[in-house]
Write a protein that holds these residues in place. Structure first.
Motif, PDB file in Angstrom:
ATOM      1  N   ALA A  21      -0.366  12.589  -7.730  1.00  0.00           N
ATOM      2  CA  ALA A  21      -0.028  12.155  -7.874  1.00  0.00           C
ATOM      3  C   ALA A  21      -0.411  10.586  -7.997  1.00  0.00           C
ATOM      4  CB  ALA A  21       1.485  11.919  -8.334  1.00  0.00           C
ATOM      5  N   ALA A  22      -0.448  10.595  -6.531  1.00  0.00           N
ATOM      6  CA  ALA A  22      -0.253   9.030  -5.975  1.00  0.00           C
ATOM      7  C   ALA A  22      -1.816   8.333  -5.698  1.00  0.00           C
ATOM      8  CB  ALA A  22       0.880   9.008  -4.391  1.00  0.00           C
ATOM      9  N   THR A  23      -3.062   9.775  -5.809  1.00  0.00           N
ATOM     10  CA  THR A  23      -4.650   9.704  -5.511  1.00  0.00           C
ATOM     11  C   THR A  23      -4.328   9.777  -6.401  1.00  0.00           C
ATOM     12  OG1 THR A  23      -4.216  11.385  -5.041  1.00  0.00           O
ATOM     13  CG2 THR A  23      -3.899  11.107  -3.202  1.00  0.00           C
ATOM     14  N   GLY A  24      -4.045   9.832  -7.754  1.00  0.00           N
ATOM     15  CA  GLY A  24      -4.486   9.525  -8.597  1.00  0.00           C
ATOM     16  C   GLY A  24      -5.133  10.689  -9.482  1.00  0.00           C
ATOM     17  N   ARG A  82      -7.142  12.908  -7.111  1.00  0.00           N
ATOM     18  CA  ARG A  82      -8.300  12.825  -7.008  1.00  0.00           C
ATOM     19  C   ARG A  82      -8.242  13.896  -5.853  1.00  0.00           C
ATOM     20  NH1 ARG A  82      -7.553   7.284  -8.608  1.00  0.00           N
ATOM     21  NH2 ARG A  82      -6.848   6.970  -6.299  1.00  0.00           N
ATOM     22  N   THR A  83      -7.001  13.641  -5.119  1.00  0.00           N
ATOM     23  CA  THR A  83      -7.352  14.617  -3.460  1.00  0.00           C
ATOM     24  C   THR A  83      -6.150  15.924  -3.803  1.00  0.00           C
ATOM     25  OG1 THR A  83      -6.927  12.323  -2.242  1.00  0.00           O
ATOM     26  CG2 THR A  83      -6.442  14.579  -1.729  1.00  0.00           C
ATOM     27  N   ALA A  84      -6.826  16.622  -3.664  1.00  0.00           N
ATOM     28  CA  ALA A  84      -6.468  18.178  -3.093  1.00  0.00           C
ATOM     29  C   ALA A  84      -5.154  18.183  -2.437  1.00  0.00           C
ATOM     30  CB  ALA A  84      -7.020  19.699  -3.097  1.00  0.00           C
ATOM     31  N   VAL A  85      -4.107  18.757  -2.493  1.00  0.00           N
ATOM     32  CA  VAL A  85      -3.424  19.301  -1.841  1.00  0.00           C
ATOM     33  C   VAL A  85      -2.474  20.263  -1.649  1.00  0.00           C
ATOM     34  CG1 VAL A  85      -0.674  18.160  -1.534  1.00  0.00           C
ATOM     35  CG2 VAL A  85      -2.199  16.270  -2.544  1.00  0.00           C
ATOM     36  N   PHE A 142       8.372  10.328   0.313  1.00  0.00           N
ATOM     37  CA  PHE A 142       7.321  10.843  -0.456  1.00  0.00           C
ATOM     38  C   PHE A 142       7.219  10.688  -2.248  1.00  0.00           C
ATOM     39  CE2 PHE A 142       6.499  13.770   3.190  1.00  0.00           C
ATOM     40  CZ  PHE A 142       4.611  14.332   3.137  1.00  0.00           C
ATOM     41  N   THR A 143       8.803   9.908  -1.542  1.00  0.00           N
ATOM     42  CA  THR A 143       9.297   9.269  -3.265  1.00  0.00           C
ATOM     43  C   THR A 143       8.397   7.964  -3.940  1.00  0.00           C
ATOM     44  OG1 THR A 143      11.326   9.244  -2.655  1.00  0.00           O
ATOM     45  CG2 THR A 143      11.398   8.127  -4.347  1.00  0.00           C
ATOM     46  N   PRO A 144       8.271   8.366  -5.405  1.00  0.00           N
ATOM     47  CA  PRO A 144       7.088   7.573  -6.035  1.00  0.00           C
ATOM     48  C   PRO A 144       7.806   6.173  -5.879  1.00  0.00           C
ATOM     49  CG  PRO A 144       7.359   9.908  -7.353  1.00  0.00           C
ATOM     50  CD  PRO A 144       8.886   9.641  -6.056  1.00  0.00           C
ATOM     51  N   ALA A 185      -1.108   8.453   0.796  1.00  0.00           N
ATOM     52  CA  ALA A 185      -2.336   8.267  -0.738  1.00  0.00           C
ATOM     53  C   ALA A 185      -3.574   7.831   0.085  1.00  0.00           C
ATOM     54  CB  ALA A 185      -1.973   7.722  -2.084  1.00  0.00           C
ATOM     55  N   ALA A 186      -3.832   6.417   0.905  1.00  0.00           N
ATOM     56  CA  ALA A 186      -4.900   6.146   1.077  1.00  0.00           C
ATOM     57  C   ALA A 186      -5.119   7.040   2.416  1.00  0.00           C
ATOM     58  CB  ALA A 186      -3.987   4.160   1.518  1.00  0.00           C
ATOM     59  N   ILE A 187      -4.210   7.025   3.012  1.00  0.00           N
ATOM     60  CA  ILE A 187      -4.667   7.881   4.308  1.00  0.00           C
ATOM     61  C   ILE A 187      -6.000   9.557   4.092  1.00  0.00           C
ATOM     62  CG2 ILE A 187      -4.288   8.909   6.187  1.00  0.00           C
ATOM     63  CD1 ILE A 187      -1.860   7.111   6.427  1.00  0.00           C
ATOM     64  N   ALA A 188      -5.248   9.631   2.860  1.00  0.00           N
ATOM     65  CA  ALA A 188      -5.616  10.836   2.798  1.00  0.00           C
ATOM     66  C   ALA A 188      -7.473  10.405   1.624  1.00  0.00           C
ATOM     67  CB  ALA A 188      -4.653  11.690   1.148  1.00  0.00           C
ATOM     68  N   GLU A 189      -7.603   9.593   1.214  1.00  0.00           N
ATOM     69  CA  GLU A 189      -8.967   9.335   0.713  1.00  0.00           C
ATOM     70  C   GLU A 189      -8.956   8.846   1.283  1.00  0.00           C
ATOM     71  OE1 GLU A 189      -8.284   9.337  -4.090  1.00  0.00           O
ATOM     72  OE2 GLU A 189      -6.724   7.406  -3.548  1.00  0.00           O
TER      73      GLU A 189
END
Length: 326
Positions: A160-163, A165-168, A307-309, A318-322
C-alpha cells in the motif's frame, strides 16, 4: 566443554532478552525443514527429473519445453512438487499450491507451501511476473504457515505504501525460531533458511521477475546476512536486527545496497551484539561502524512497529523498494 559454554552464553542472552521484553517466553528447539518438496518420491518414481538436481534456471527450461497439457498433468498429479519448484511458471505454482494448501490460504497467490513441521508458506501480493519492482519480506521468530497474519500485515502495508505498484512477497520459507532461546541465539536455523532464500531469489530471476529488495526483520536479518554473498537482490534492509553474522558491510560480500533500521524503543537493542562460541550474531547493523545506510525509524514503536502505516520507516521502505533513493 564447548557445549557447556554455549549453554551458559545462551542462558545469558535469553535472560537479557526476557528482562528487556517484559517476560518473553523462552523458545523451544526447532528442527529445520529442508530437502526436496513433499511428494518427491512419487515424482521420481514417475521418471521425472530430480528436483534436488536442477537449478532454478534448469527448472524454467524444463517447463518451457513442456506442452500445456503436460504441465496441467504434472500439476494435477504432483502438486506438492510443482508448487515448490523455484523456477517453475508462477501461474502453475499458484494453481498447485491452491490444491496443496486448501482452505488455509484460500483465494490467495501461494508461491510455496510446505505442510511439514509448523508449516512454511510464501504468498505474493501483486503481479510478480510483471511488476517493475519486487520486495521480499523475510520474517523473524514465530512466523510460520499457521501464524502468518503478522507477516501478511507487513506485506500489505508495504504494498500500500508503494501505491500498489510493487509486488510484495511474504517469504515464510524457512523454519523460524520459536520465542527466545538457543535457536534465536545461534545461526543453525538461519543457515538452513539462507540456502532456501538464495534458491528463491535465483528462481525469481529465472522466471523473469524484477531483482528484489529484501526487507529482513529480526532473526530474518541473520538469514539475509548469511545468504548475502549469493543473493540476487538490489537492496538488503536489516530491520530490528540482532546482527547479520558479519563485522561490517564489506564482510557481507554483496553488491546489494545495505540498509539498517532500529527504533529507540526496540528491545533488540538490549541483546548483546556479540558472537562467541557460536552464540550471538555479531555487530549491530545499525551501528555506524557497520557501514550500512541508515533508515529513519524514530517514530516506529517497539520491535514490530516498522511497517506501521504513516511511519518514516515504512515510507523509507517503500522508496527503497521502488528505487527512489540513491
Amino acid at each position: 566443554m564447548r557445549r557447556f559454554t554455549r549453554t551458559l552464553v545462551a542462558a545469558a542472552l535469553t535472560a537479557t532478552v526476557v528482562a528487556g521484553t517484559a517476560g518473553w517466553a523462552s523458545g523451544t528447539t526447532q528442527q529445520p525443514v529442508t530437502g526436496a518438496p513433499v511428494g518427491t518420491a512419487a515424482w521420481r518414481a514417475d521418471g521425472l527429473p530430480d528436483p534436488e538436481g536442477m537449478t532454478p534456471a534448469q527448472v524454467t527450461a524444463y517447463f518451457t519445453g513442456l506442452s500445456e497439457s503436460r504441465r496441467t498433468q504434472l500439476l494435477r498429479e504432483h502438486p506438492g512438487v510443482v508448487g515448490n519448484l523455484d523456477g517453475a511458471p508462477l501461474a502453475l505454482r499458484y494453481a498447485a499450491n491452491a490444491r496443496a494448501a486448501g482452505a488455509r490460504f484460500a483465494g490467495q497467490q501461494v508461491l510455496a507451501y510446505d505442510p511439514r513441521g509448523r508449516g512454511q508458506a510464501v504468498l505474493v501480493y501483486g503481479d510478480l511476473g510483471r511488476a517493475a519492482h519486487v520486495a521480499v519480506i523475510v520474517p523473524g521468530s514465530d512466523v510460520d504457515a499457521r501464524n502468518f497474519a503478522p507477516l501478511a500485515r507487513k506485506a500489505a502495508a508495504l504494498r500500500a505504501a508503494t501505491g500498489d505498484r510493487t509486488a510484495v512477497v511474504a517469504w515464510a520459507g524457512y523454519t523460524t525460531p520459536v520465542g527466545v532461546g538457543l535457536d534465536a541465539a545461534t545461526g543453525d536455523l538461519a543457515e538452513a533458511g539462507a540456502d532456501r532464500l538464495t534458491r528463491f531469489t535465483e528462481g525469481l530471476r529465472a522466471v523473469g521477475s524484477a531483482e528484489p529488495a529484501l526487507f529482513c526483520h529480526s532473526y530474518g536479518s541473520v538469514v539475509c546476512g548469511l545468504a548475502a554473498h549469493e543473493l540476487k537482490a538490489k537492496d538488503l534492509v536489516a530491520i530490528a536486527s540482532p546482527g547479520m553474522r558479519a563485522d561490517d558491510v564489506a564482510a557481507l560480500n554483496t553488491s546489494a545496497r545495505v540498509w539498517a533500521a532500529k527504533d529507540p524503543t526496540d528491545w533488540i537493542d538490549r541483546v548483546p551484539y556479540i558472537e562467541f562460541a557460536g552464540l550471538g550474531h555479531g555487530t549491530d547493523p545499525a551501528a555506524p561502524e557497520f557501514g550500512a545506510r541508515s533508515v529513519p525509524a524514530a517514530d516506529a514503536q517497539g520491535h514490530d512497529g516498522y511497517f506501521t502505516p504513516g511511519t518514516a520507516s515504512l515510507r523509507a521502505f517503500a522508496a527503497i523498494a521502488e528505487g527512489d533513493v540513491r
